[in-house]
Motif scaffolding. Structure first.
Motif, short mmCIF file in Angstrom:
data_model
loop_
_atom_site.label_atom_id
_atom_site.label_comp_id
_atom_site.label_asym_id
_atom_site.label_seq_id
_atom_site.Cartn_x
_atom_site.Cartn_y
_atom_site.Cartn_z
N LEU A 34 0.86 -1.16 0.06
CA LEU A 34 -0.08 0.01 -0.20
C LEU A 34 0.83 1.07 -0.14
O LEU A 34 1.89 1.51 1.13
CB LEU A 34 -0.97 -0.08 1.32
CG LEU A 34 -2.04 -0.94 1.33
CD1 LEU A 34 -3.05 -0.65 2.49
CD2 LEU A 34 -3.06 -0.39 -0.03
N ALA A 35 0.64 1.77 -1.13
CA ALA A 35 1.62 3.13 -1.15
C ALA A 35 1.04 4.32 -0.29
O ALA A 35 -0.04 4.24 0.20
CB ALA A 35 1.69 3.73 -2.43
N SER A 36 1.55 5.35 -0.19
CA SER A 36 1.12 6.35 0.78
C SER A 36 -0.26 6.94 -0.01
O SER A 36 -1.18 7.35 1.17
CB SER A 36 1.93 7.65 0.63
OG SER A 36 3.26 7.38 1.53
N ASN A 37 -0.61 7.13 -0.99
CA ASN A 37 -1.88 7.52 -1.42
C ASN A 37 -2.86 6.48 -0.83
O ASN A 37 -3.98 7.08 -0.50
CB ASN A 37 -1.86 7.74 -3.00
CG ASN A 37 -1.67 6.64 -3.70
OD1 ASN A 37 -0.59 5.83 -3.55
ND2 ASN A 37 -2.38 6.18 -4.72
N GLY A 38 -2.65 5.28 -1.19
CA GLY A 38 -3.54 4.47 -0.30
C GLY A 38 -3.70 4.46 1.21
O GLY A 38 -5.13 4.34 1.59
N MET A 39 -2.84 4.79 1.99
CA MET A 39 -2.82 5.16 3.33
C MET A 39 -3.62 6.40 3.71
O MET A 39 -4.29 6.30 4.44
CB MET A 39 -1.55 4.89 3.97
CG MET A 39 -0.85 3.61 3.83
SD MET A 39 -1.83 2.19 4.59
CE MET A 39 -1.94 2.84 6.50
N VAL A 40 -3.39 7.34 2.71
CA VAL A 40 -3.94 8.40 2.98
C VAL A 40 -5.64 8.55 2.90
O VAL A 40 -6.29 9.04 3.59
CB VAL A 40 -3.53 9.79 2.11
CG1 VAL A 40 -4.23 11.00 2.08
CG2 VAL A 40 -1.96 10.18 2.39
#
Length: 389
Positions: A46-52
């Protein structure tokens, strides 16, 4: 209250349920599998955009706790020479940093969170047909049951039934030119750089791996070749896949061959597929999201994160637009350019043969998250900051 039926209880469907529930809609998820999927499956990042996106839904913490953090990406060539090292993420909040975990673990966390919030999940409900009228839409399932709502969302994956119902002429999935192998090695050498995802541009395969805090090496390999027949995948064994991979990895001066050799039975193979062109995503009361609408080959590692972005943008569009039709039109207009870019970038990376270290491109993860990584976050964040939950 607007009622929404979601067909598909995977990453996209469950995240959409959380987002729509938070936006104030009545949501029920209908999942084709009779029970929650318990096999080991592939892992994902999960990249940062998914975590955001998950943070917008108050769901980042349980997902972060289920996985392990990745803080850097290191790229080497087949000789072991280092090409680049880059940070992953860079956000101050640890809950928005990259995470690595099994897909099954992610789905289990999202499922538990949905149930905790009172969102019903019905299993054994495979969508087979749907009919919309002036007042709603009725979904029909393979067991003879039905469900009615104001909107039907298809989060039913690459082989989506709802995609074909919306557009009978929809193109089928396309083989992207590579076989993909996933494995877990408990006896591989310990990581020299904890928290680093190691990418190798090998002479015959792209290889990536990371070591979890408990010492298990999560790895994948992408190999250009003919599509594996479904029956061969079903009958495949770890020894069969090792016999294919090891001759390709041994010539390189990297840990890849040793990692594969140290893998026990937790090894699987699949084909990389994508959707090169999808017609309409929606009608007046039906919509496809996630892989059903914009599946990319796995090279960019953005499938789950894109689906999570879908969920946030869709929930806010439905909450703030005047009508369902206006919301779906706005949603598709926002999402198509971004997901089209990701599909194209992933196809370029998947279709390329392994390249020399000095060629400047074409290999997996030549930057931390091509087309959909942190550099592209403003597209999502502009929308979410204008329309906060």
């Amino acid at each position: 209250m607007t009622s929404i039926v979601i067909a598909g209880g995977g990453v996209g469907g469950l995240t959409a349920a959380l987002a729509l529930g938070k936006a104030g809609f009545e949501v029920t998820v209908y999942e084709a599998h009779p029970v929650a999927d318990a096999d080991i499956g592939a892992f994902l990042t999960l990249a940062s955009n998914g975590m955001v996106a998950l943070a917008q839904l108050d769901a980042a913490r349980p997902v972060a706790e289920a996985g392990f953090p990745l803080t850097a990406l290191r790229l080497t060539d087949g000789t072991g020479a280092e090409i680049a090292v880059r940070p992953l993420g860079g956000h101050d909040d640890p809950l928005t940093r990259y995470r690595c975990l099994l897909r099954a673990e992610l789905c289990a966390v999202l499922r538990a969170e949905a149930l905790r919030r009172g969102i019903p999940i019905r299993h054994g409900k495979r969508l087979v047909a749907a009919a919309e009228d002036a007042t709603g839409v009725t979904a029909r399932f393979g067991d003879g049951g039905t469900a009615r709502g104001d909107l039907l969302i298809g989060a039913d994956g690459l082989n989506s039934t709802l995609r074909r119902l919306i557009d009978p002429a929809a193109a089928p999935r396309r083989y992207a030119g590579q076989r993909v192998f996933y494995g877990y090695a408990a006896e591989a050498p310990r990581a020299e750089r904890p928290g680093t995802f190691e990418m190798v541009r090998g002479s015959e395969a792209a290889f990536g791996y990371a070591v979890s805090p408990n010492g298990t090496t999560y790895w994948f390999a992408r190999v250009t070749g003919a599509e594996l027949p479904a029956e061969e995948i079903a009958a495949g064994t770890a020894e069969r896949w090792k016999a294919e991979l090891l001759p390709l990895l041994h010539p390189d001066a990297t840990p890849a061959a040793d990692i594969v050799a140290a893998t026990g039975d937790r090894l699987m193979a699949t084909n990389a597929h994508d959707l090169p062109a999808v017609g309409p995503w929606h009608t007046r009361r039906m919509l496809i999201i996630g892989d059903a609408a914009h599946a990319a080959s796995p090279a960019t590692g953005q499938g789950a994160s894109m689906a999570m972005e879908d969920a946030v943008v869709l929930a806010k569009a439905l909450r703030d637009a005047g009508t369902i039709d206006a919301a779906l039109t706005a949603y598709e207009g926002l999402r198509r350019p971004r997901t089209d870019e990701n599909i194209a970038a992933s196809a370029r990376m998947t279709g390329a043969r392994p390249v020399r270290a000095d060629s400047g491109g074409g290999g997996e993860a030549s930057r931390p998250s091509p087309s959909g990584g942190d550099a592209d976050l403003p597209h999502l964040l502009d929308w979410t900051s204008r329309l906060p939950f």
